[in-house]
Design a protein around this motif. Sequence first.
Motif, short mmCIF file in Angstrom:
data_model
loop_
_atom_site.label_atom_id
_atom_site.label_comp_id
_atom_site.label_asym_id
_atom_site.label_seq_id
_atom_site.Cartn_x
_atom_site.Cartn_y
_atom_site.Cartn_z
N THR A 150 0.80 -1.22 0.00
CA THR A 150 0.00 0.00 0.00
C THR A 150 0.83 1.27 0.00
OG1 THR A 150 -1.75 -1.19 1.15
CG2 THR A 150 -1.86 1.21 1.20
N THR B 210 -7.34 -8.88 -4.45
CA THR B 210 -6.72 -8.22 -3.29
C THR B 210 -5.95 -6.99 -3.73
OG1 THR B 210 -6.58 -10.27 -2.02
CG2 THR B 210 -5.06 -8.52 -1.40
N ARG C 244 -6.80 -3.18 -2.72
CA ARG C 244 -5.80 -2.33 -2.04
C ARG C 244 -5.70 -0.97 -2.72
NH1 ARG C 244 -0.33 -5.73 -0.53
NH2 ARG C 244 -1.29 -6.93 1.13
N ASP D 61 -8.91 1.03 -2.24
CA ASP D 61 -8.98 1.56 -0.88
C ASP D 61 -8.15 2.83 -0.71
OD1 ASP D 61 -10.70 -0.48 -0.14
OD2 ASP D 61 -9.15 -1.65 0.90
#
Length: 126
Positions: free
Chosen positions: A28, A58, A62, A65
Motif C-alpha cells: 500500500t 486483493t 488495495r 482503498d
Amino acid sequence: EEEGTVTYNISGPIFFATAQGFIDIFETEDFEGDPEEVVIMLEGANVYDWSGMKALKTVHDRLADLGKVVALASISPSSRQLMEKNATMWAGVSFLEVEEIDEEMTTGYSTVKPASTMGDSKTEYD
C-alpha cells in the motif's frame, strides 16, 4: 501514460504458488503517490486458480482503498473464462476492452472508465 494514469504491466502465471508474491509487490505505501487512475494490464499474465483470482482481487481492492480508480485490461481468454465462473467476486470491478486500449494508444487519450463489469453479461466477452 497520461499524467493522471499509471499502467502496471503484469506478466507470468498468477496461481497458488505465486499469489502471495504478487500481492507483496503491491504494498500500500508504495502506491499512495500514484495518479488517481490505475490500469493493471494483464496481457502477459494468466490467472490459473482461485488463489490467483483472490490475489488479483486483493491488489485491486488495495488500490481502490487508496481512492484509486482501478481497471483490469487485456485478460487472456482462459483467465476470463475462469473469472466468469466466479463472476460475483468481480462485481464492481472495471474492465477495459482491447478496442478501448488501442484507441487510447493511438489518440494519446487515456482514462480509466468502466467498460464492463464481470457478471453483467457474458456476451460482452465473446
